[in-house]
Design a protein around this motif. Structure first.
Motif, short mmCIF file in Angstrom:
data_model
loop_
_atom_site.label_atom_id
_atom_site.label_comp_id
_atom_site.label_asym_id
_atom_site.label_seq_id
_atom_site.Cartn_x
_atom_site.Cartn_y
_atom_site.Cartn_z
N MET A 186 8.53 -3.41 -5.88
CA MET A 186 9.08 -4.60 -5.02
C MET A 186 9.16 -5.73 -4.62
N GLY A 187 8.27 -6.33 -4.61
CA GLY A 187 8.20 -7.59 -4.53
C GLY A 187 8.03 -7.76 -2.80
N ARG A 188 6.86 -8.86 -2.24
CA ARG A 188 7.10 -9.00 -0.80
C ARG A 188 8.75 -8.59 -0.19
N GLY A 189 8.79 -8.60 1.20
CA GLY A 189 9.55 -8.79 2.01
C GLY A 189 10.77 -7.16 2.08
N ASN A 190 10.25 -6.49 1.00
CA ASN A 190 10.89 -4.74 1.26
C ASN A 190 10.52 -4.20 1.54
N TYR A 191 9.22 -4.28 1.69
CA TYR A 191 8.94 -3.09 2.77
C TYR A 191 7.71 -3.63 3.82
N PRO B 97 -8.42 5.71 4.96
CA PRO B 97 -7.63 5.54 4.24
C PRO B 97 -7.64 3.80 3.62
N ASN B 98 -7.52 3.72 1.94
CA ASN B 98 -7.76 2.39 1.34
C ASN B 98 -6.37 1.89 1.16
N GLU B 99 -5.37 1.11 1.78
CA GLU B 99 -4.45 0.87 1.11
C GLU B 99 -4.42 -0.44 0.69
N ASN B 100 -5.43 -0.63 -0.27
CA ASN B 100 -5.15 -2.02 -1.39
C ASN B 100 -4.18 -0.85 -2.57
N PHE B 101 -4.69 -0.56 -3.11
CA PHE B 101 -3.56 -0.18 -4.29
C PHE B 101 -1.97 0.37 -3.60
N ALA B 102 -1.79 1.00 -2.83
CA ALA B 102 -0.28 1.16 -1.94
C ALA B 102 0.07 0.11 -2.60
N ARG B 103 -0.66 -1.09 -1.29
CA ARG B 103 -0.63 -2.59 -1.57
C ARG B 103 0.85 -2.96 -2.37
N GLU B 104 -0.54 -2.84 -3.70
CA GLU B 104 -0.38 -3.75 -4.29
C GLU B 104 0.48 -3.30 -4.88
N VAL B 105 0.78 -1.38 -5.54
CA VAL B 105 1.94 -1.00 -6.27
C VAL B 105 2.66 -1.37 -6.05
N MET B 106 3.07 -1.57 -4.05
CA MET B 106 4.44 -2.36 -3.63
C MET B 106 5.14 -3.73 -4.06
N GLU B 107 3.94 -4.14 -3.60
CA GLU B 107 3.99 -6.25 -3.68
C GLU B 107 3.73 -6.61 -5.12
N LEU B 108 2.95 -5.64 -5.57
CA LEU B 108 2.79 -6.98 -7.46
C LEU B 108 3.50 -6.42 -8.55
N PHE B 109 3.38 -4.96 -8.38
CA PHE B 109 4.03 -3.78 -9.66
C PHE B 109 5.71 -3.48 -9.26
N LYS C 155 5.07 11.87 6.46
CA LYS C 155 4.16 10.31 6.34
C LYS C 155 6.11 10.05 6.01
N THR C 156 5.61 8.47 6.83
CA THR C 156 7.89 8.17 6.98
C THR C 156 7.38 6.71 5.85
N PHE C 157 8.12 7.00 4.96
CA PHE C 157 7.67 5.64 3.52
C PHE C 157 9.12 5.71 3.42
N LEU C 158 9.70 4.35 3.72
CA LEU C 158 10.84 3.62 3.44
C LEU C 158 11.60 4.33 3.68
N GLY C 159 11.92 4.81 5.08
CA GLY C 159 12.65 5.22 5.50
C GLY C 159 12.34 6.22 5.26
N LYS C 160 12.04 7.77 4.55
CA LYS C 160 12.10 9.18 4.11
C LYS C 160 11.16 9.32 4.98
N THR C 161 10.98 11.02 5.52
CA THR C 161 9.92 10.87 6.38
C THR C 161 9.77 12.72 5.07
N GLY C 162 8.43 12.73 5.07
CA GLY C 162 7.89 13.53 4.46
C GLY C 162 6.36 14.60 4.33
N ASN C 163 6.00 15.54 3.95
CA ASN C 163 4.59 14.83 3.74
C ASN C 163 4.35 15.18 1.85
#
Length: 459
Positions: free
Chosen positions: A178-183, A164-176, A218-226
């Protein structure tokens, strides 16, 4: 100056790019609700495009097997097409009646910052942003996230199961969203797994490559599923933090850098409950009484594009060499479609340093033909555009835009009016004596001198 003139002028600068020459005559009598409706109006959508023909057959100049002369030819075509897109966007910003759509598009194109060489991808992303600028944030987020420009810029083609390359997932959350501190870092890793296989074909159509997608739980932001990428974006939109982050950023851009948290919390709750209706959020802002408080008027430094567009809207001009307007964008530090990095442009005081401030104050005189341009791009500039040294940059590529301003029309429209009431947001801080000292009493010189004041830099 009448109260309604002050409010209307403030609205036109924040919800658009300043007072247009056609709006001067009835601006002080205009009802604010009518003006908001006018600004919000959306006609049938038309795309921004370029006329430079595409290269045929499509080849990749990054490809090592492409011959050097072909690469060079292709780079030149790409540069021409990107310049055309830039100028066509600037033209919309200045001349479109749909000022709020273009202002929101201008905001989003800094928010969803992407810088790719391929003009076809840039064009597609720009039009996606313009089409959805006042629509629904969910649609906007999905379409941007699935655009080849963004997937390419944030390396999601390299995001494959087992690697996995984390770049896209990180920027989607950080910049587009939720902003830092929320994940957490774990959310980034799990989100990246969900986006595995998101890609596009050679024509720039979004494609989910199933064979590259991680099918595990996957478990993401407190939810689990495929989860797939679509699931992850939906989970992000369920978070109130997303509404809070976007609303705060919009407030800072359109109202005040100093955030009033009570106001933003109310706006954010309403934005969330409306299902992310952008037009409603903007109407809530522009029709509220606090938006017109004195502390919110004339407190923002115009970005270079806002400064240029504002001058172009109020002075009817014919521009012989529009491509040189790109040189001004570069010199002032903001080239459309070319943000410095994925975080977009920093705002506020960052626009002003010793070199840009002097040029900002002189643009009205240079464009009016009263003085030559004596600047060259900063050497450390990220935006080098293939210009190598200062000397060659100016000698080879620089011609003045060759602007002819219709001063007769300006004279007619501003006869019997105080020019400063239409050009300056906080007139009371302006020393009119010094403006008039430099003026030969003509409307032309009065306007050029007003535009050359520090007060004109604020909106």
């Amino acid at each position: 100056m009448t109260d309604s003139l002050l409010k209307n002028k403030h609205l036109l600068w924040r919800a658009g790019f300043g007072v247009g020459i056609n709006q001067v005559d009835n601006l002080k009598n205009k009802n604010i609700k009518a003006l908001i409706n006018e600004l919000c109006k959306e006609d049938s959508f038309d795309e921004i495009t370029y006329d430079t023909p595409d290269i045929d057959p499509v080849m990749d100049y990054m490809n090592t097997t492409t011959p050097a002369d072909k690469k060079k030819e292709m780079q030149q075509v790409y540069r021409d097409q990107n310049n055309e897109l830039n100028l066509n966007f600037l033209n919309k910003i200045v001349n479109s009646k749909e000022q709020m759509r273009e202002k929101m598009a201008f905001f989003w194109h800094g928010h969803f910052a992407s810088r790719v060489n391929n003009p076809k991808f840039s064009k597609q992303l720009l039009n996606t942003i313009r089409k959805n600028a006042l629509g629904n944030f969910k649609d906007l987020l999905f379409e941007v996230s699935q655009s080849p420009a963004m997937l390419n810029f944030l390396n999601n083609q390299q995001n494959k199961k087992d690697h996995p390359n984390e770049n896209f997932a990180r920027e989607v959350m950080e910049l587009f969203t939720m902003g830092r501190g929320n994940y957490t870092e774990k959310d980034v890793r799990e989100g990246a797994r969900a986006f595995t296989g998101w890609s596009y074909d050679k024509d720039g159509n979004f494609k989910e490559r199933k064979n590259l997608h991680d099918e595990g739980t996957k478990t993401f932001l407190g939810k689990t599923g495929n989860f797939s990428g679509t699931d992850v974006l939906n989970i992000i939109l369920e978070q109130k933090a997303t509404s809070q982050f976007i609303t705060t950023k919009i407030y800072k851009f359109f109202v005040n850098e100093n955030v009033d948290h009570n106001i933003v919390n109310t706006l954010s709750t309403n934005f969330y409950n409306s299902g992310y209706d952008i037009k409603k959020l903007m109407s809530d802002i522009f029709s509220s009484s606090w938006f017109y408080d004195q502390r919110n008027i004339g407190n923002r430094i115009k970005s270079p594009i806002e400064l240029m567009a504002g001058i172009m809207r109020i002075l009817p001009m014919h521009i012989q060499n529009p491509e040189n307007l790109i040189v001004y964008q570069k010199l002032l530090g903001q080239m459309l479609l070319y943000p410095p990095n994925v975080a977009g442009w920093p705002n506020g005081k960052s626009w002003i340093d010793s070199s840009t401030l002097m040029l900002r104050l002189q643009v009205p005189q240079i464009w009016s033909g009263l003085r030559p341009l004596e600047y060259s791009p900063r050497q450390d500039d990220d935006i080098d555009m293939g210009m190598k040294s200062k000397e060659t940059a100016l000698n080879k590529t620089f011609k003045n835009p060759n602007i002819t301003i219709d001063w007769d029309r300006v004279d007619k429209i501003f006869a019997h009016k105080n020019c400063e009431d239409y050009l300056i947001q906080n007139v009371q801080s302006l020393d009119m004596n010094s403006v008039k000292d430099f003026s030969d009493k003509s409307i032309k010189m009065n306007i050029i001198n007003l535009m050359s004041t520090p007060e004109y830099q604020l909106m």
